[in-house]
Motif scaffolding. Structure first.
Motif, PDB file in Angstrom:
ATOM      1  N   LEU A 142      -4.521  55.984  11.817  1.00 47.32           N
ATOM      2  CA  LEU A 142      -5.222  55.773  10.552  1.00 47.32           C
ATOM      3  C   LEU A 142      -6.726  55.702  10.774  1.00 47.32           C
ATOM      4  CD1 LEU A 142      -2.949  53.116   8.818  1.00 47.32           C
ATOM      5  CD2 LEU A 142      -2.959  55.586   8.503  1.00 47.32           C
ATOM      6  N   GLU A 143      -7.454  56.160   9.786  1.00 50.47           N
ATOM      7  CA  GLU A 143      -8.921  56.097   9.820  1.00 50.47           C
ATOM      8  C   GLU A 143      -9.385  54.727   9.330  1.00 50.47           C
ATOM      9  OE1 GLU A 143     -10.776  58.576  11.017  1.00 50.47           O
ATOM     10  OE2 GLU A 143      -8.962  59.753  11.388  1.00 50.47           O
ATOM     11  N   ASP A 144     -10.645  54.430   9.564  1.00 56.44           N
ATOM     12  CA  ASP A 144     -11.236  53.165   9.147  1.00 56.44           C
ATOM     13  C   ASP A 144     -11.133  52.988   7.632  1.00 56.44           C
ATOM     14  OD1 ASP A 144     -12.641  50.778  10.053  1.00 56.44           O
ATOM     15  OD2 ASP A 144     -14.322  51.552   8.847  1.00 56.44           O
ATOM     16  N   GLU A 145     -11.287  54.084   6.900  1.00 60.91           N
ATOM     17  CA  GLU A 145     -11.199  54.044   5.435  1.00 60.91           C
ATOM     18  C   GLU A 145      -9.796  53.629   4.991  1.00 60.91           C
ATOM     19  OE1 GLU A 145     -12.766  53.956   1.788  1.00 60.91           O
ATOM     20  OE2 GLU A 145     -13.909  54.400   3.593  1.00 60.91           O
ATOM     21  N   ASP A 146      -8.780  54.116   5.709  1.00 62.09           N
ATOM     22  CA  ASP A 146      -7.397  53.739   5.390  1.00 62.09           C
ATOM     23  C   ASP A 146      -7.190  52.240   5.587  1.00 62.09           C
ATOM     24  OD1 ASP A 146      -6.675  56.419   4.880  1.00 62.09           O
ATOM     25  OD2 ASP A 146      -6.307  56.764   7.017  1.00 62.09           O
ATOM     26  N   LEU A 147      -7.744  51.704   6.666  1.00 62.16           N
ATOM     27  CA  LEU A 147      -7.614  50.266   6.935  1.00 62.16           C
ATOM     28  C   LEU A 147      -8.305  49.452   5.835  1.00 62.16           C
ATOM     29  CD1 LEU A 147      -8.312  50.185  10.792  1.00 62.16           C
ATOM     30  CD2 LEU A 147      -6.116  50.354   9.608  1.00 62.16           C
ATOM     31  N   LYS A 148      -9.455  49.917   5.381  1.00 55.51           N
ATOM     32  CA  LYS A 148     -10.155  49.234   4.285  1.00 55.51           C
ATOM     33  C   LYS A 148      -9.320  49.265   3.012  1.00 55.51           C
ATOM     34  CE  LYS A 148     -14.850  49.991   5.962  1.00 55.51           C
ATOM     35  NZ  LYS A 148     -16.121  50.695   5.775  1.00 55.51           N
ATOM     36  N   ASN A 149      -8.687  50.412   2.754  1.00 52.29           N
ATOM     37  CA  ASN A 149      -7.843  50.535   1.556  1.00 52.29           C
ATOM     38  C   ASN A 149      -6.646  49.584   1.619  1.00 52.29           C
ATOM     39  OD1 ASN A 149      -9.532  52.482   0.455  1.00 52.29           O
ATOM     40  ND2 ASN A 149      -8.310  54.191   1.236  1.00 52.29           N
ATOM     41  N   PHE A 150      -6.019  49.485   2.789  1.00 57.90           N
ATOM     42  CA  PHE A 150      -4.900  48.547   2.943  1.00 57.90           C
ATOM     43  C   PHE A 150      -5.374  47.117   2.701  1.00 57.90           C
ATOM     44  CE2 PHE A 150      -2.354  51.668   5.535  1.00 57.90           C
ATOM     45  CZ  PHE A 150      -1.246  51.654   4.704  1.00 57.90           C
ATOM     46  N   ALA A 151      -6.489  46.748   3.308  1.00 55.62           N
ATOM     47  CA  ALA A 151      -7.009  45.388   3.147  1.00 55.62           C
ATOM     48  C   ALA A 151      -7.320  45.099   1.679  1.00 55.62           C
ATOM     49  CB  ALA A 151      -8.252  45.205   4.017  1.00 55.62           C
ATOM     50  N   LYS A 152      -7.933  46.063   1.000  1.00 56.98           N
ATOM     51  CA  LYS A 152      -8.284  45.889  -0.410  1.00 56.98           C
ATOM     52  C   LYS A 152      -7.024  45.751  -1.269  1.00 56.98           C
ATOM     53  CE  LYS A 152     -11.091  47.924  -4.036  1.00 56.98           C
ATOM     54  NZ  LYS A 152     -12.040  48.974  -4.380  1.00 56.98           N
ATOM     55  N   GLU A 153      -6.042  46.609  -1.013  1.00 55.63           N
ATOM     56  CA  GLU A 153      -4.805  46.556  -1.795  1.00 55.63           C
ATOM     57  C   GLU A 153      -4.078  45.230  -1.596  1.00 55.63           C
ATOM     58  OE1 GLU A 153      -0.569  48.911  -2.459  1.00 55.63           O
ATOM     59  OE2 GLU A 153      -1.901  49.565  -0.844  1.00 55.63           O
ATOM     60  N   ILE A 154      -3.940  44.810  -0.353  1.00 56.83           N
ATOM     61  CA  ILE A 154      -3.193  43.581  -0.069  1.00 56.83           C
ATOM     62  C   ILE A 154      -3.933  42.369  -0.628  1.00 56.83           C
ATOM     63  CG2 ILE A 154      -2.335  42.092   1.791  1.00 56.83           C
ATOM     64  CD1 ILE A 154      -1.960  44.761   3.418  1.00 56.83           C
ATOM     65  N   ALA A 155      -5.248  42.355  -0.528  1.00 56.07           N
ATOM     66  CA  ALA A 155      -6.026  41.243  -1.087  1.00 56.07           C
ATOM     67  C   ALA A 155      -5.869  41.186  -2.606  1.00 56.07           C
ATOM     68  CB  ALA A 155      -7.497  41.388  -0.708  1.00 56.07           C
ATOM     69  N   GLY A 156      -5.604  42.322  -3.235  1.00 58.57           N
ATOM     70  CA  GLY A 156      -5.435  42.369  -4.686  1.00 58.57           C
ATOM     71  C   GLY A 156      -4.056  41.949  -5.172  1.00 58.57           C
ATOM     72  N   PHE A 157      -3.134  41.697  -4.270  1.00 55.50           N
ATOM     73  CA  PHE A 157      -1.778  41.291  -4.674  1.00 55.50           C
ATOM     74  C   PHE A 157      -1.800  40.002  -5.493  1.00 55.50           C
ATOM     75  CE2 PHE A 157       0.833  43.484  -1.069  1.00 55.50           C
ATOM     76  CZ  PHE A 157       0.483  44.722  -1.585  1.00 55.50           C
ATOM     77  N   LYS A 158      -2.645  39.051  -5.097  1.00 56.48           N
ATOM     78  CA  LYS A 158      -2.700  37.760  -5.791  1.00 56.48           C
ATOM     79  C   LYS A 158      -3.119  37.961  -7.246  1.00 56.48           C
ATOM     80  CE  LYS A 158      -4.487  33.097  -5.284  1.00 56.48           C
ATOM     81  NZ  LYS A 158      -5.315  32.198  -4.479  1.00 56.48           N
ATOM     82  N   ASP A 159      -4.144  38.801  -7.448  1.00 56.58           N
ATOM     83  CA  ASP A 159      -4.610  39.082  -8.815  1.00 56.58           C
ATOM     84  C   ASP A 159      -3.533  39.786  -9.630  1.00 56.58           C
ATOM     85  OD1 ASP A 159      -7.059  37.951  -8.171  1.00 56.58           O
ATOM     86  OD2 ASP A 159      -7.958  39.888  -7.598  1.00 56.58           O
ATOM     87  N   LYS A 160      -2.819  40.725  -9.020  1.00 52.05           N
ATOM     88  CA  LYS A 160      -1.761  41.451  -9.725  1.00 52.05           C
ATOM     89  C   LYS A 160      -0.643  40.502 -10.158  1.00 52.05           C
ATOM     90  CE  LYS A 160      -2.198  46.026  -7.596  1.00 52.05           C
ATOM     91  NZ  LYS A 160      -1.519  47.054  -6.800  1.00 52.05           N
ATOM     92  N   LYS A 161      -0.291  39.566  -9.275  1.00 54.02           N
ATOM     93  CA  LYS A 161       0.789  38.634  -9.593  1.00 54.02           C
ATOM     94  C   LYS A 161       0.345  37.672 -10.694  1.00 54.02           C
ATOM     95  CE  LYS A 161       4.510  36.177  -7.503  1.00 54.02           C
ATOM     96  NZ  LYS A 161       5.293  36.069  -6.310  1.00 54.02           N
ATOM     97  N   GLU A 162      -0.885  37.215 -10.629  1.00 56.36           N
ATOM     98  CA  GLU A 162      -1.407  36.314 -11.669  1.00 56.36           C
ATOM     99  C   GLU A 162      -1.453  37.025 -13.016  1.00 56.36           C
ATOM    100  OE1 GLU A 162      -5.163  34.897 -10.226  1.00 56.36           O
ATOM    101  OE2 GLU A 162      -4.225  33.530  -8.791  1.00 56.36           O
ATOM    102  N   ALA A 163      -1.790  38.314 -13.019  1.00 54.75           N
ATOM    103  CA  ALA A 163      -1.842  39.084 -14.263  1.00 54.75           C
ATOM    104  C   ALA A 163      -0.458  39.216 -14.874  1.00 54.75           C
ATOM    105  CB  ALA A 163      -2.438  40.456 -14.012  1.00 54.75           C
ATOM    106  N   LEU A 164       0.565  39.290 -14.050  1.00 55.67           N
ATOM    107  CA  LEU A 164       1.943  39.390 -14.559  1.00 55.67           C
ATOM    108  C   LEU A 164       2.444  38.081 -15.140  1.00 55.67           C
ATOM    109  CD1 LEU A 164       3.682  41.532 -11.798  1.00 55.67           C
ATOM    110  CD2 LEU A 164       3.235  42.205 -14.143  1.00 55.67           C
ATOM    111  N   THR A 165       1.980  36.955 -14.613  1.00 51.13           N
ATOM    112  CA  THR A 165       2.470  35.664 -15.096  1.00 51.13           C
ATOM    113  C   THR A 165       1.755  35.199 -16.347  1.00 51.13           C
ATOM    114  OG1 THR A 165       0.924  34.519 -13.599  1.00 51.13           O
ATOM    115  CG2 THR A 165       3.184  34.899 -12.800  1.00 51.13           C
ATOM    116  N   LYS A 166       0.674  35.864 -16.718  1.00 44.10           N
ATOM    117  CA  LYS A 166      -0.054  35.463 -17.932  1.00 44.10           C
ATOM    118  C   LYS A 166       0.591  35.991 -19.173  1.00 44.10           C
ATOM    119  CE  LYS A 166      -4.523  34.886 -15.849  1.00 44.10           C
ATOM    120  NZ  LYS A 166      -5.896  35.296 -15.784  1.00 44.10           N
TER     121      LYS A 166
END
Length: 166
Positions: A142-166
Motif C-alpha cells: 500500500l502507498e502512504d495515501e492508502d494508509l492515510k485513507n484507512f486512518a481517516k476512515e477508521i477514525a470516522g467510525f465513531k462519528d458514523k455510529k453517533e449519527a446512526l444513534t441520533k
C-alpha cells in the motif's frame, strides 16, 4: 580338451549376449515391462488424485475465508469501504470494535482512536517497527495515501455510529 570347452562356452555366451541385444533388455519388454509400466501408471494416477484433493481442500478453505471476510464486512451498522472489509474487518470487526457477534476477534479495537495515532501505527506496522506479520503483509504493497485513507476512515467510525444513534 579344456581349450575346446572354453571356446564352446565362450561362443554360447557371446551368442546369448547377441540374442539379448537383439530382443531387448530383460525388463523393457514382455510381461515384466508391462508390469513396470502399469506400476508407473498407478503411481501417476494416485499422485494426480492426491493433487486434486489438495486443490479441492484449498478451494474450500479460500471460500470459507472469503465468506468470513464478507460476513465480517457486512455486519456493520454503518457503511464501510470495500478496502476496509477486505483487509481489516475480519480481524478488527466490521465497525472496528474488535468484536463479532459478541466474541473477541484477533485484532484489537480500533473504534474511537484518533486519525493521527491510527496513521502512525499503520506506518510502523508497514515499516516493521511494530512486529505483526499479518499487518505487515496486508500493508506492504500500500502507498502512504492508502494508509492515510484507512486512518481517516477508521477514525470516522465513531462519528458514523453517533449519527446512526441520533
Amino acid at each position: 580338451m579344456k581349450n575346446t570347452l572354453a571356446i564352446i562356452f565362450t561362443v554360447i555366451i557371446i551368442g546369448l549376449m547377441a540374442y539379448t541385444l537383439l530382443v531387448g533388455r530383460a525388463f523393457q519388454g514382455g510381461e515384466a515391462g508391462n508390469i513396470i509400466e502399469d506400476m508407473k501408471y498407478i503411481k501417476d494416477t494416485s499422485t494426480h488424485k492426491i493433487t486434486n484433493e489438495k486443490q479441492e481442500q484449498k478451494n474450500e478453505d479460500e471460500e470459507k475465508l472469503n465468506t468470513l471476510k464478507d460476513k465480517a464486512g457486512n455486519a456493520s451498522t454503518f457503511e464501510v469501504s470495500n478496502e476496509y472489509k477486505g483487509k481489516c474487518a475480519s480481524c478488527h470487526g466490521a465497525d472496528g470494535s474488535g468484536m463479532q457477534n459478541g466474541k473477541k476477534l484477533m485484532g484489537p479495537q480500533l473504534f474511537g482512536q484518533e486519525e493521527a495515532i491510527l496513521y502512525k501505527n499503520l506506518v510502523d506496522f508497514k515499516a516493521g517497527r511494530k512486529e505483526n506479520l499479518i499487518m505487515k503483509g496486508l500493508l506492504i504493497n500500500l502507498e502512504d495515501e492508502d494508509l492515510k485513507n484507512f486512518a481517516k476512515e477508521i477514525a470516522g467510525f465513531k462519528d458514523k455510529k453517533e449519527a446512526l444513534t441520533k
